[in-house]
Scaffold this motif. Structure first.
Motif, PDB file in Angstrom:
ATOM      1  N   VAL A  94     -37.907  19.189 -50.947  1.00  0.00           N
ATOM      2  CA  VAL A  94     -36.570  19.460 -51.467  1.00  0.00           C
ATOM      3  C   VAL A  94     -36.671  20.027 -52.884  1.00  0.00           C
ATOM      4  N   GLN A 131     -38.555  25.348 -43.051  1.00  0.00           N
ATOM      5  CA  GLN A 131     -39.030  24.014 -43.395  1.00  0.00           C
ATOM      6  C   GLN A 131     -40.543  23.872 -43.189  1.00  0.00           C
ATOM      7  N   LEU A 138     -32.841  21.950 -45.489  1.00  0.00           N
ATOM      8  CA  LEU A 138     -33.302  22.663 -46.676  1.00  0.00           C
ATOM      9  C   LEU A 138     -32.458  23.912 -46.932  1.00  0.00           C
ATOM     10  N   VAL A 153     -37.723  23.679 -52.888  1.00  0.00           N
ATOM     11  CA  VAL A 153     -36.613  24.575 -52.542  1.00  0.00           C
ATOM     12  C   VAL A 153     -35.734  24.808 -53.771  1.00  0.00           C
TER      13      VAL A 153
END
Lengths: 293, 300, 488
Positions: B214, B14, B181, B217
């Motif tokens: 987000v 993260q 995540l 990812v």
């Protein structure tokens, strides 16, 4: 005809705003046998609201970077320096001499800077890596106790107050402070300094009023983690200690004396409101030699 | 087909993601690249209304806005699609005939996804039969959290089958309920391997909705899937994107992660309701040099 | 290697130039030495040109200090130490240092632009890293000035006297801050020499010091090349030498002061291993590789210039790295979107070019993304070498440029051995999702700083410095004070 002066209304400071006491009551602040101002006589409900604000602010304040806390405390000093004259005037109103008042304000500024400096240093001096037997990385760090209720010194309206607040918030705690009953002018004005110094609302909350009336809740409130009392009244101390047992509140007793003394500059004042946290973490031992610290 | 172990998706750090985001948000998108980006953003919007209070009138107004964004400014694109509940699909299809604006319908017991397979299928069929070009489904977050990844996979595959080849399926992970995540990455992998054409962050009903971390990812998951399969999966961040500046940062992130091919509404969408007007404000400002007021731009 | 599909990074949508404005300040034509609180013409009578490495244009003329100039600077520092600085309470010293921190914050944008103009580094870095960190350093050490007794209990810390400091060209302002802040906090006065290629921000700092009202002579700032530095090193009235630079020069300085009472700290070269395990968060590790080697064009002593990738993820890591390199912008350092700016000097560019040739000749495989370079100035594309072995020179010697040597490994034992197989020991990086492996690695690395799942992070509270031939002494944190104190 000379100009009619506008008088200042002294209010209390909760969660970053300046309400009047919800109780609508007041008490006269008397100096030289004259009423100088009508101060808010804060109620237990004001205290309750202040604790909610302090709790709400605690996580955010303690998770700010140490450097950021350091800069905010320094900013308080900067803003106080710019408003010196007003504080000197209020201290004189409350009976101080001009020279003494100036000294008190100067030292209050320097004391803030002293504690500002500790924000990003005390953990470095008082954390440890513990040489445990076994393949573990084991370390201990201080962490803030949480929300602190404070009975400020009664004899040192500004410097005593600043010393307590600075040492408590430098360590990441938030607080609810009851100002000196008869030296409360500077406390409210200091709240105005805090409100304009990037200090998040709720980190410091300042009430004016009477210790005896608020004693029970200051010492017993279950969402308060520590209480600081500055004074020598044995009966008060005993009562605080007794009430604090309910939620094992940390009780710190400090003097109500000469805050000009350098002994009030010490990292150990920060440590009064710190817990110690120890973490164990395994160290993989794959590569031949045993790892360890 | 080789069995894929979704409990073993790549790990995400993260703090590292935040570092990467900081570099993207530090970029300065100015002048002609800003203008070009703004027009691109407009054309990628799924103009959305998903409220209990939606009426036919509201949907009609939304459809009109989708292809008349601001007629004072010539040459504006339309939005990519309008996004509505299945019961408004027929109406929307009618309203948008010949405009090129697509109709997307949320389905599968949106937004919670708490219902039976039968009902989810019916929901989807209703949208498809009424002429939806795209279906936005939600995954079963409860099953996902309890570790029943096969259930989640099978459900997506089932809905994709119901959509058929011509209706594109966007799979909403509802990242605000997913937590970490690592889990976002895992859900992205499940959705793509199960047949999603797009992966989408949020329903817009849960906070936080789309965020840059987000989305990064998910973009990286799309990239890894492309490395392996050569198949381009689309990305749709939805909810929480209401300013032009943020929209441009999303686009730049797409460009730096997946390259220019993804920068069309074929592969990237914004699920948003208030973004369009902010983009219009910025376009007008770029053209006139004067800061604009909301008073001059129609609400939907 | 399995066939993978390549991503096409070409696009019709490209970032327009976004140069940082340079109109909010004006450089002087000439910078004189800053001695005893005033800007004074050099006794040497000599000035040299300092240029912008991004376009080779002259920015200003800068005074070159000779032996007589250094003597005046040291005398000024000694006098300031004896008459003012050593008599001041820690509290008041601290307040001066806080002022410096605050004024740097106020003039931050000017500092960033000048740093970029003079050194070639991307404005994104000078704005977001160099300048804020420099201010933070002063802020941090300001707080120590009245707390030294707590830092060293029962040791009665005392200042050394006059500190001679020599800083390199890669982080001119930041290195000045790293040197000056702890020296002042500990109660010393300073003579500091900036590098001959990047002298300008040190003189801006001199203006700040004037503005802060520091007593004359407490900080003296001079410029010149190695010879000027040698006058500081050899001056008999200097109590301490703090040097950041190459290991070769560090050794020369140590020879010069051997047998004298001068104390010293040395922050020298490095060849850091950056180690990627298969269980790492690979996309973030790739970002860490990029930060490790391309930060500041690789002009970083702690740069992660040796990459070790576990064999099972080698292909994917290299592919991701190449993709990431394609979104790095090389060019005008003043452009806010530039990731890699200009190489600091022609000489350094030649060094880097020489090593790239060596790498190719040794049989390593080179990759550079295709990107246009400006016609004027000193430039180097980000470069990686695969098929490198431990004995290649590009894997052993410090290149000090954006050049990465990549090797593979199979086991933890193997990578520890390879990583430590170097005369240097400044820093290392470890990437794995497994905590216990991190602590194993950090305990085995013979390096002064180990970054785990991150790279090239700096903080005033965190000590920095090397093992082995990377030097000794630490800068930053409470540890950084020790270098400027003596104890009973």
């Amino acid at each position: 005809m000379s100009r009619i002066e506008v008088l200042k209304t002294y209010k209390i400071y909760i969660g970053g705003s300046f309400p009047r006491t919800e109780s609508g009551r007041y008490y006269p602040l008397i100096a030289n046998k004259k009423t100088v101002a009508n101060m808010c006589l804060s109620s237990v409900k004001d205290f309750r609201n202040a604790v909610v604000a302090a709790r709400g602010a605690q996580g955010g304040w303690s998770h700010k970077t140490a450097y950021n806390r350091c800069q905010i405390l320094y900013r308080i000093a900067e803003v106080l320096e710019g408003r010196k004259a007003q504080f000197v005037e209020e201290l004189e109103l409350q009976g101080s001499t001009k020279a003494k008042a100036q000294q008190e304000v100067d030292l209050s500024i320097d004391r803030l800077i002293y504690y500002a400096g500790w924000c990003d240093k005390y953990t470095q001096l008082y954390s440890t890596v513990n040489p445990v037997s076994g393949s573990f990385f084991n370390f201990s760090v201080p962490e803030p106790t949480g929300v602190v209720s404070v009975f400020a010194p009664q004899k040192s309206g500004l410097l005593g107050l600043v010393t307590q607040i600075a040492s408590i918030i430098a360590g990441g705690n938030t607080c609810v402070v009851l100002a000196a009953e008869q030296l409360a002018l500077c406390a409210v004005t200091f709240a105005e300094v805090l409100a304009t110094s990037d200090v998040p609302g709720g980190v410091v909350n300042i009430l004016t009023g009477n210790q005896t009336e608020l004693l029970t809740q200051f010492a017993a409130h279950k969402d308060v983690n520590a209480i600081l009392y500055c004074g020598k009244d044995a009966e008060m101390i005993a009562k605080i200690q007794d009430l604090a047992i309910e939620n094992l509140k940390r009780v710190v007793i400090r003097e109500d004396g000469d805050y000009f003394d350098e002994k009030h500059e010490s990292p150990y004042l920060i440590f009064d409101f710190q817990e110690t946290k120890t973490t164990w973490h395994p160290i993989e031992v794959i590569a031949g030699a045993g790892a360890g610290y | 087909m080789k069995q894929i172990d979704f409990s073993n998706s790549p790990r995400i750090d993260q703090v590292g993601i935040e570092d990467r985001i900081a570099r993207i948000t530090a970029r300065s998108i100015k002048k002609e690249s800003k203008m070009q980006g703004l027009l691109m953003a407009l054309n990628m919007i799924d103009l959305t209304t998903l409220e209990g209070a939606d009426t036919e009138e509201k949907v009609k107004q939304l459809c009109f806005k989708a292809h008349h964004l601001h007629d004072d400014i010539p040459g504006l694109p339309t939005t990519a699609a309008v996004c509505v509940y299945p019961n408004f699909v027929k109406l929307a299809v009618n309203e948008l005939k010949g405009t090129g604006v697509k109709v997307a319908a949320v389905a599968t017991a949106f937004p919670s996804g708490q219902s039976s397979a039968e009902i989810k299928l019916l929901d989807t069929k209703m949208a498809v039969d009424n002429g939806a070009d795209e279906v936005d489904m939600v995954i079963s977050r409860g099953k996902f959290h309890s570790g029943d990844y096969n259930f989640v996979f099978d459900e997506i595959a089932m809905i994709k089958e119901a959509c058929g080849k011509n209706v594109r399926l966007k799979v909403i992970l509802e990242t605000g309920e997913i937590g970490t995540l690592d889990k976002v990455r895992q859900a992205s992998d499940i959705a793509m391997y199960a047949g999603a054409d797009f992966i989408k962050t949020s329903t817009g009903k849960i906070k936080p909705a789309a965020t840059l971390p987000v989305t990064l990812v998910m973009l990286e998951a799309i990239r890894d899937y492309y490395y392996k399969t050569g198949i381009m999966i689309g990305m749709k961040p939805a909810g929480g994107i209401s300013t032009s500046k943020l929209a441009l940062q999303y686009l730049l992130m797409v460009k730096e992660t997946l390259g220019g091919k993804w920068l069309t509404n074929e592969y990237f969408r914004f699920g948003a309701s208030s973004l369009a007007n902010d983009v219009l404000l910025q376009i007008a400002k770029q053209q006139s040099g004067i800061y604009q007021s909301n008073d001059y731009f129609s609400k939907v | 290697m399995k066939k993978t599909h390549k991503i096409d990074f070409s696009s019709d949508w490209n970032l327009a130039p976004a140069p940082e404005s340079t109109t909010h300040f004006k450089l002087k034509d000439t910078y004189d030495l800053f001695i005893n609180g005033k800007f004074v013409a050099p006794k040497s009578g000599k000035y040299f040109d300092t240029i912008n490495p991004a376009n080779e244009k002259v920015l200003a003329k800068v005074a070159e200090a000779n032996e007589a100039d250094i003597d005046s600077a040291v005398k000024a520092a000694r006098k300031a130490y004896d008459t003012v600085w050593s008599k001041l309470s820690g509290k008041e010293r601290g307040k001066y240092i806080y002022r410096i921190a605050r004024i740097i914050q106020e003039r931050a944008r000017e500092f960033a632009v000048v740093e970029t103009l003079n050194g070639g580094k991307a404005i994104r870095e000078s704005r977001d890293v160099d300048v804020p960190l420099a201010a933070a350093h002063f802020f941090y050490y300001a707080g120590w000035a009245d707390k030294l007794e707590y830092a060293f209990p029962n040791r009665k810390p005392k200042a050394l006297g006059v500190a001679g400091q020599i800083i390199p060209w890669n982080f001119p302002l930041l290195m000045a801050a790293w040197k000056i802040a702890p020296a002042l906090a500990a109660g010393n006065t300073v003579v500091i020499k900036s590098s001959e290629t990047t002298p300008l921000t040190a003189y801006l700092l001199a203006e700040v010091i004037q503005e802060a009202g520091l007593p004359a002579g407490v900080v003296n700032i001079v410029s010149g090349a190695g010879l000027t530095g040698s006058f500081i090193v050899n001056h008999p009235d200097v109590d301490k030498i703090a040097f950041t630079g190459s290991t070769a020069v560090g050794k020369i300085i140590m020879k010069a002061i051997a047998g004298t009472p001068k104390k010293s700290t040395m922050e020298l070269g490095g060849k850091a291993a950056n180690i990627i395990f298969e269980d790492a968060a690979l996309d973030q590790a790739v970002e860490g590789i990029v930060n490790g080697i391309f930060f500041n064009q690789g002009h970083v002593c702690c740069a992660g210039s040796r990459l070790y990738v576990q064999e099972s993820v080698f292909d994917v890591v290299v592919q991701k790295l190449k993709d990431r390199m394609n979104s790095l912008n090389v060019g005008d350092p003043l452009d806010k979107n530039t990731d890699i700016g200009a190489i600091n000097s022609k000489k350094q560019l030649e060094t880097i070019a020489k090593y790239i040739e060596i790498g190719k000749n040794e049989g390593a495989e080179m990759y550079q993304p295709s990107c246009d370079l400006p016609s004027k100035g000193f430039w180097c594309r980000p470069t990686i070498f695969t098929k490198v072995s431990q004995s290649n020179r590009i894997a052993q010697e410090e290149i000090f440029g954006p050049v990465l040597a990549i090797q593979t490994f199979r086991t933890v034992d193997e990578v520890i051995e390879k990583a430590n197989n170097t005369p240097y020991g400044l820093s290392a990086g470890v990437w794995t999702d497994k905590g216990s492996k991190i602590f194993n690695m950090t305990s085995q690395m013979r390096a002064g700083v180990v970054w785990a799942n991150t790279f090239n992070k700096f903080d005033p509270a965190s000590p920095f410095g090397g093992y082995k031939e990377s030097g000794f002494g630490r800068e930053g944190g409470v540890h950084g004070l020790e270098a400027y104190l003596k104890f009973e």
